[in-house]
Design a protein around this motif. Structure first.
Motif, PDB file in Angstrom:
ATOM      1  N   LEU A 123      22.865 -28.978  -0.971  1.00 38.77           N
ATOM      2  CA  LEU A 123      24.215 -29.407  -1.338  1.00 38.77           C
ATOM      3  C   LEU A 123      25.063 -28.247  -1.858  1.00 38.77           C
ATOM      4  O   LEU A 123      24.557 -27.280  -2.415  1.00 38.77           O
ATOM      5  CB  LEU A 123      24.140 -30.501  -2.400  1.00 38.77           C
ATOM      6  CG  LEU A 123      23.356 -31.758  -2.001  1.00 38.77           C
ATOM      7  CD1 LEU A 123      23.277 -32.727  -3.172  1.00 38.77           C
ATOM      8  CD2 LEU A 123      24.003 -32.428  -0.796  1.00 38.77           C
ATOM      9  N   ASP A 124      26.370 -28.365  -1.673  1.00 41.11           N
ATOM     10  CA  ASP A 124      27.308 -27.340  -2.138  1.00 41.11           C
ATOM     11  C   ASP A 124      27.677 -27.515  -3.603  1.00 41.11           C
ATOM     12  O   ASP A 124      28.186 -26.592  -4.241  1.00 41.11           O
ATOM     13  CB  ASP A 124      28.588 -27.366  -1.293  1.00 41.11           C
ATOM     14  CG  ASP A 124      28.373 -26.817   0.105  1.00 41.11           C
ATOM     15  OD1 ASP A 124      27.446 -26.006   0.290  1.00 41.11           O
ATOM     16  OD2 ASP A 124      29.133 -27.197   1.018  1.00 41.11           O
ATOM     17  N   VAL A 125      27.477 -28.719  -4.133  1.00 44.45           N
ATOM     18  CA  VAL A 125      27.790 -28.989  -5.544  1.00 44.45           C
ATOM     19  C   VAL A 125      26.609 -29.722  -6.179  1.00 44.45           C
ATOM     20  O   VAL A 125      26.117 -30.711  -5.619  1.00 44.45           O
ATOM     21  CB  VAL A 125      29.060 -29.849  -5.695  1.00 44.45           C
ATOM     22  CG1 VAL A 125      29.322 -30.166  -7.169  1.00 44.45           C
ATOM     23  CG2 VAL A 125      30.269 -29.145  -5.084  1.00 44.45           C
ATOM     24  N   VAL A 126      26.150 -29.227  -7.316  1.00 46.92           N
ATOM     25  CA  VAL A 126      25.086 -29.889  -8.064  1.00 46.92           C
ATOM     26  C   VAL A 126      25.547 -30.048  -9.508  1.00 46.92           C
ATOM     27  O   VAL A 126      25.976 -29.079 -10.142  1.00 46.92           O
ATOM     28  CB  VAL A 126      23.763 -29.092  -8.026  1.00 46.92           C
ATOM     29  CG1 VAL A 126      22.709 -29.744  -8.932  1.00 46.92           C
ATOM     30  CG2 VAL A 126      23.237 -28.995  -6.601  1.00 46.92           C
ATOM     31  N   ILE A 138      18.767 -31.798  -3.189  1.00 47.41           N
ATOM     32  CA  ILE A 138      19.806 -31.065  -3.914  1.00 47.41           C
ATOM     33  C   ILE A 138      19.862 -29.607  -3.488  1.00 47.41           C
ATOM     34  O   ILE A 138      20.872 -28.933  -3.729  1.00 47.41           O
ATOM     35  CB  ILE A 138      19.615 -31.164  -5.440  1.00 47.41           C
ATOM     36  CG1 ILE A 138      18.223 -30.659  -5.854  1.00 47.41           C
ATOM     37  CG2 ILE A 138      19.830 -32.585  -5.917  1.00 47.41           C
ATOM     38  CD1 ILE A 138      18.022 -30.603  -7.367  1.00 47.41           C
ATOM     39  N   GLN A 139      18.818 -29.095  -2.845  1.00 47.45           N
ATOM     40  CA  GLN A 139      18.835 -27.709  -2.383  1.00 47.45           C
ATOM     41  C   GLN A 139      19.816 -27.510  -1.231  1.00 47.45           C
ATOM     42  O   GLN A 139      20.219 -26.385  -0.950  1.00 47.45           O
ATOM     43  CB  GLN A 139      17.437 -27.282  -1.946  1.00 47.45           C
ATOM     44  CG  GLN A 139      16.452 -27.138  -3.100  1.00 47.45           C
ATOM     45  CD  GLN A 139      15.080 -26.727  -2.617  1.00 47.45           C
ATOM     46  OE1 GLN A 139      14.510 -27.344  -1.720  1.00 47.45           O
ATOM     47  NE2 GLN A 139      14.535 -25.689  -3.207  1.00 47.45           N
ATOM     48  N   ALA A 182       3.384 -13.299   0.807  1.00 43.46           N
ATOM     49  CA  ALA A 182       4.111 -13.900  -0.316  1.00 43.46           C
ATOM     50  C   ALA A 182       4.867 -15.131   0.161  1.00 43.46           C
ATOM     51  O   ALA A 182       5.352 -15.171   1.287  1.00 43.46           O
ATOM     52  CB  ALA A 182       5.094 -12.889  -0.915  1.00 43.46           C
ATOM     53  N   THR A 183       4.943 -16.144  -0.709  1.00 41.17           N
ATOM     54  CA  THR A 183       5.810 -17.289  -0.435  1.00 41.17           C
ATOM     55  C   THR A 183       6.999 -17.228  -1.391  1.00 41.17           C
ATOM     56  O   THR A 183       6.883 -16.735  -2.519  1.00 41.17           O
ATOM     57  CB  THR A 183       5.077 -18.628  -0.606  1.00 41.17           C
ATOM     58  OG1 THR A 183       4.628 -18.775  -1.967  1.00 41.17           O
ATOM     59  CG2 THR A 183       3.889 -18.727   0.339  1.00 41.17           C
ATOM     60  N   VAL A 184       8.120 -17.733  -0.923  1.00 40.23           N
ATOM     61  CA  VAL A 184       9.372 -17.683  -1.675  1.00 40.23           C
ATOM     62  C   VAL A 184      10.023 -19.056  -1.633  1.00 40.23           C
ATOM     63  O   VAL A 184      10.108 -19.689  -0.580  1.00 40.23           O
ATOM     64  CB  VAL A 184      10.346 -16.645  -1.063  1.00 40.23           C
ATOM     65  CG1 VAL A 184      11.632 -16.572  -1.871  1.00 40.23           C
ATOM     66  CG2 VAL A 184       9.681 -15.273  -0.982  1.00 40.23           C
ATOM     67  N   ARG A 185      10.497 -19.512  -2.775  1.00 36.68           N
ATOM     68  CA  ARG A 185      11.146 -20.823  -2.817  1.00 36.68           C
ATOM     69  C   ARG A 185      12.475 -20.796  -2.053  1.00 36.68           C
ATOM     70  O   ARG A 185      13.192 -19.790  -2.075  1.00 36.68           O
ATOM     71  CB  ARG A 185      11.425 -21.237  -4.259  1.00 36.68           C
ATOM     72  CG  ARG A 185      10.186 -21.569  -5.053  1.00 36.68           C
ATOM     73  CD  ARG A 185      10.567 -22.185  -6.377  1.00 36.68           C
ATOM     74  NE  ARG A 185       9.409 -22.402  -7.216  1.00 36.68           N
ATOM     75  CZ  ARG A 185       9.439 -23.114  -8.336  1.00 36.68           C
ATOM     76  NH1 ARG A 185      10.580 -23.638  -8.738  1.00 36.68           N
ATOM     77  NH2 ARG A 185       8.352 -23.266  -9.048  1.00 36.68           N
ATOM     78  N   PRO A 186      12.804 -21.902  -1.393  1.00 35.11           N
ATOM     79  CA  PRO A 186      14.111 -21.991  -0.727  1.00 35.11           C
ATOM     80  C   PRO A 186      15.243 -21.734  -1.716  1.00 35.11           C
ATOM     81  O   PRO A 186      15.174 -22.108  -2.886  1.00 35.11           O
ATOM     82  CB  PRO A 186      14.141 -23.439  -0.223  1.00 35.11           C
ATOM     83  CG  PRO A 186      12.707 -23.801  -0.042  1.00 35.11           C
ATOM     84  CD  PRO A 186      11.983 -23.108  -1.161  1.00 35.11           C
ATOM     85  N   ARG A 187      16.277 -21.061  -1.239  1.00 34.27           N
ATOM     86  CA  ARG A 187      17.489 -20.738  -1.992  1.00 34.27           C
ATOM     87  C   ARG A 187      17.306 -19.613  -2.997  1.00 34.27           C
ATOM     88  O   ARG A 187      18.213 -19.331  -3.776  1.00 34.27           O
ATOM     89  CB  ARG A 187      18.052 -21.971  -2.707  1.00 34.27           C
ATOM     90  CG  ARG A 187      18.462 -23.109  -1.778  1.00 34.27           C
ATOM     91  CD  ARG A 187      19.575 -22.685  -0.841  1.00 34.27           C
ATOM     92  NE  ARG A 187      20.013 -23.766   0.021  1.00 34.27           N
ATOM     93  CZ  ARG A 187      21.264 -24.176   0.128  1.00 34.27           C
ATOM     94  NH1 ARG A 187      22.208 -23.579  -0.579  1.00 34.27           N
ATOM     95  NH2 ARG A 187      21.589 -25.139   0.951  1.00 34.27           N
ATOM     96  N   THR A 188      16.147 -18.967  -2.997  1.00 32.48           N
ATOM     97  CA  THR A 188      15.975 -17.806  -3.875  1.00 32.48           C
ATOM     98  C   THR A 188      16.848 -16.650  -3.394  1.00 32.48           C
ATOM     99  O   THR A 188      17.442 -15.919  -4.196  1.00 32.48           O
ATOM    100  CB  THR A 188      14.497 -17.368  -3.905  1.00 32.48           C
ATOM    101  OG1 THR A 188      13.713 -18.429  -4.452  1.00 32.48           O
ATOM    102  CG2 THR A 188      14.302 -16.123  -4.746  1.00 32.48           C
TER     103      THR A 188
END
Length: 334
Positions: free
Chosen positions: A212-215, A209-210, A159-165
């Motif tokens: 960063l602490d603020v989006v 944007i992945q 399985a692949t998983v998106r970053p920050r999931t």
């Protein structure tokens, strides 16, 4: 359901271990603990600038490192051959990898080489205690339903998983008692027909944007592309970046690197500000792991308010300038 081997295919960029490697190692540790299994993280690179032992503090029992000049830049052919060699030797039950640009390219070829299945872009992973199978959850039919997929016959389950999931685990000061190993790889596996001619960064100069602490994200409620300047000003004050909903990107108000959602990027900042975004399920899936969510929308029934920690119902063209000015005074910015 004991003794299962969980492998994480880590990602190294310019010699540094990418944050998604820690996220997946932590998730693999959680899955392994549920069935008495072990976790191995593999790092392929042209040369590591980071100490791989740091992954032992994030849940790995073992870290396997392979370094070779051909791996210094992305080379799918060589990576697939090296990974297939290692996985055939080890025979893991589960293999997890990031759904990054390189992961999305390498993993399908690797799954084909190993004659097994692959579930891409998972948003949830857990073990079925009755069957011992990995339950792989991902959006389907344009994100309108969530499908749970099993691989009952072929191995490994991939399985692949998106970053920050998933959130990266807190790193322990003490080592887990695991070890770093450098397996011997037959030299011929590094041979490749691919020649890398160069490397160019994306249109945003490498900003992501992945990371960063603020989006601060905007949607069609901003009405026109010029309105994103308000978000850029607010994001700059907060030391963050600007995101956008899919409709705003499709209207060409912002570029695709800024898109948040199932068809864009998954972000997990400490603070996520959504302005003029209704809160479609596809967008919510891209920011659901944010630490604190602030929503600005004139529709009191907007779905975004259901996930917001703070909801501001009103005209964003009135609220955002006032919010920006207040923050400017608080931080003492000119």
């Amino acid at each position: 359901m004991t003794g299962k081997q969980f492998f994480v295919l880590g990602e190294v960029r310019e010699g540094h271990i990418h944050s998604v490697t820690f996220e997946l190692t932590g998730k693999a540790r959680e899955l392994a603990d549920s069935c008495g299994g072990t976790v191995t993280t593999i790092l392929l690179s042209g040369g590591l600038a980071d100490d791989p032992e740091v992954l032992l503090r994030s849940g790995a029992d073992r870290v396997m490192t392979v370094e070779h000049p051909v791996l210094s830049m992305y080379n799918q052919e060589a990576e697939v051959k090296v990974l297939a060699h290692l996985l055939r030797q080890e025979g893991p039950d589960v293999v997890l990898a990031p759904a990054t640009t390189s992961g999305r390219t390498t993993l399908p070829a690797l799954a084909a080489e190993l004659e097994t299945g692959l579930t891409a872009d998972c948003t949830g992973l857990e073990m079925d205690r009755e069957t011992g199978l990995l339950l792989q959850t991902r959006p389907a039919i344009g994100g309108n339903v969530m499908a749970t997929i099993k691989t009952p016959v072929c191995r490994p389950q991939m399985a692949t998983v998106r970053p920050r999931t998933f959130r990266a685990p807190d790193r322990s000061d003490a080592l887990s008692g695991g070890k770093v190993v450098r397996p011997e790889i037959p030299p011929e596996l590094f041979g490749s027909r691919v020649v890398n001619l160069g490397f160019e960064r994306g249109e945003d100069g490498g900003s992501n944007i992945q990371d960063l602490d603020v989006v601060v994200s905007g949607g069609k409620g901003l009405k026109r592309p010029e309105s994103f300047r308000m978000l850029e000003e607010l994001a700059a004050l907060l030391g963050g970046g600007v995101g956008a909903s899919r409709p705003a990107v499709e209207a060409k108000w912002m570029g695709y690197p800024h898109q948040v959602g199932l068809s864009g990027k998954v972000v997990a900042p400490k603070v996520y500000i959504a302005a003029g975004i209704s809160g479609a399920v596809q967008h919510l899936a891209g920011m659901q792991t944010a630490g604190y969510v602030v929503a600005v929308n004139r529709d009191p029934d907007a779905s975004i308010f259901r996930v917001a920690d703070l909801g501001l119902c009103g005209d964003l063209f009135d609220i955002l300038p006032r919010l920006t000015e207040r923050i400017r005074k608080e931080v003492g910015a000119e």
